[in-house]
Design a protein around this motif. Sequence first.
Motif, PDB file in Angstrom:
ATOM      1  N   SER A  59      27.435 -12.474 -26.632  1.00 42.61           N
ATOM      2  CA  SER A  59      27.249 -14.079 -26.921  1.00 42.61           C
ATOM      3  C   SER A  59      25.939 -14.659 -26.501  1.00 42.61           C
ATOM      4  O   SER A  59      25.409 -13.892 -25.925  1.00 42.61           O
ATOM      5  N   GLU A  60      25.665 -15.719 -26.528  1.00 45.44           N
ATOM      6  CA  GLU A  60      24.578 -16.419 -26.304  1.00 45.44           C
ATOM      7  C   GLU A  60      24.242 -16.653 -24.714  1.00 45.44           C
ATOM      8  O   GLU A  60      23.219 -16.579 -24.209  1.00 45.44           O
ATOM      9  N   ASP A  61      25.236 -16.112 -23.990  1.00 44.90           N
ATOM     10  CA  ASP A  61      25.046 -16.111 -22.541  1.00 44.90           C
ATOM     11  C   ASP A  61      24.782 -14.946 -21.840  1.00 44.90           C
ATOM     12  O   ASP A  61      24.516 -14.838 -21.051  1.00 44.90           O
ATOM     13  N   ASN A 111      27.245 -10.022 -32.794  1.00 43.51           N
ATOM     14  CA  ASN A 111      26.820 -11.151 -32.142  1.00 43.51           C
ATOM     15  C   ASN A 111      27.857 -12.236 -32.651  1.00 43.51           C
ATOM     16  O   ASN A 111      27.960 -12.581 -33.549  1.00 43.51           O
ATOM     17  N   GLN A 112      28.335 -12.565 -31.248  1.00 46.23           N
ATOM     18  CA  GLN A 112      29.260 -13.716 -31.447  1.00 46.23           C
ATOM     19  C   GLN A 112      28.903 -15.058 -31.293  1.00 46.23           C
ATOM     20  O   GLN A 112      29.422 -16.029 -31.005  1.00 46.23           O
ATOM     21  N   SER A 113      27.454 -15.354 -31.173  1.00 50.27           N
ATOM     22  CA  SER A 113      26.845 -16.653 -31.121  1.00 50.27           C
ATOM     23  C   SER A 113      26.606 -17.072 -32.395  1.00 50.27           C
ATOM     24  O   SER A 113      26.956 -16.501 -33.477  1.00 50.27           O
ATOM     25  N   THR A 114      26.483 -18.308 -32.605  1.00 51.80           N
ATOM     26  CA  THR A 114      26.419 -19.275 -33.799  1.00 51.80           C
ATOM     27  C   THR A 114      25.018 -19.070 -34.413  1.00 51.80           C
ATOM     28  O   THR A 114      24.876 -19.695 -35.533  1.00 51.80           O
ATOM     29  N   ARG A 117      20.426 -13.230 -33.473  1.00 51.74           N
ATOM     30  CA  ARG A 117      19.851 -13.010 -32.070  1.00 51.74           C
ATOM     31  C   ARG A 117      19.256 -11.903 -32.217  1.00 51.74           C
ATOM     32  O   ARG A 117      19.484 -10.903 -33.086  1.00 51.74           O
ATOM     33  N   ALA A 167      24.355 -14.403 -37.129  1.00 52.60           N
ATOM     34  CA  ALA A 167      25.218 -14.854 -36.404  1.00 52.60           C
ATOM     35  C   ALA A 167      26.651 -14.303 -37.112  1.00 52.60           C
ATOM     36  O   ALA A 167      26.705 -14.461 -38.257  1.00 52.60           O
TER      37      ALA A 167
END
Length: 218
Positions: A59-61, A111-114, A117, A167
């Motif tokens: 994720s983005e984190d 990639n679970q972010s929107t 990445r 994404a």
Amino acid sequence: MISIFLFSLIRFKFILQVTMTFFVIFGINSCIMAKRFLGLFLLLLLGYVGRGSTINALSEDDKRVDIEVNASLSDPTETLTLEEARASISGKTDAFREDCDVYWVRFKIANQSTEDRRWFLIFDKWTEVSLYENDSDTPRLTGHFVPYNDRDISYTKYNLIEVSVKAGDTTQVLARLEKSIKHFAVPSGLEIVAHERSSFLFEQTQKRLLLGLFIGFY
């Protein structure tokens, strides 16, 4: 994957039958015990099957994550071709050994972010690494024995290969890892780290600034 599931089902069915027989012999045949064991059985079954389909969901984190491989194949003769490795690696979980210098590993990155990445995959202490994304037959290279200009990322201290994932997408990776006692340090396992690109570069900039500040005092 179906064969692995069937094998797991047969094996755990046998364990279930043996245990239930034990319950009956010793009078432990209550519904509560049976339900508890059935729940444990299902958890073990799902966990066993799931090992072959593990996805490293980032994720983005997530800034730095240890990669979990789905399959690992030792190549003690160091002769396996890409096609042979792809055909043989499914279901393999060969362990790291000091007397084997070459391994093939496979894993997935999601990639679970929107947003799209980019991550650096870090192959610490490996002397030669060839990485293939999805169905590509063209390797991307890194490693201590790989010429500086041939590396995917021209970095002296780290063995890096950059992976970009759009994404919501998932990328499958197959990598050939080679170690050598001719290098002063050798890996102790099949560990691979994914480090978010901007976070990695920021950390390296901080280290250089601190080093410059320290040297400036002397």
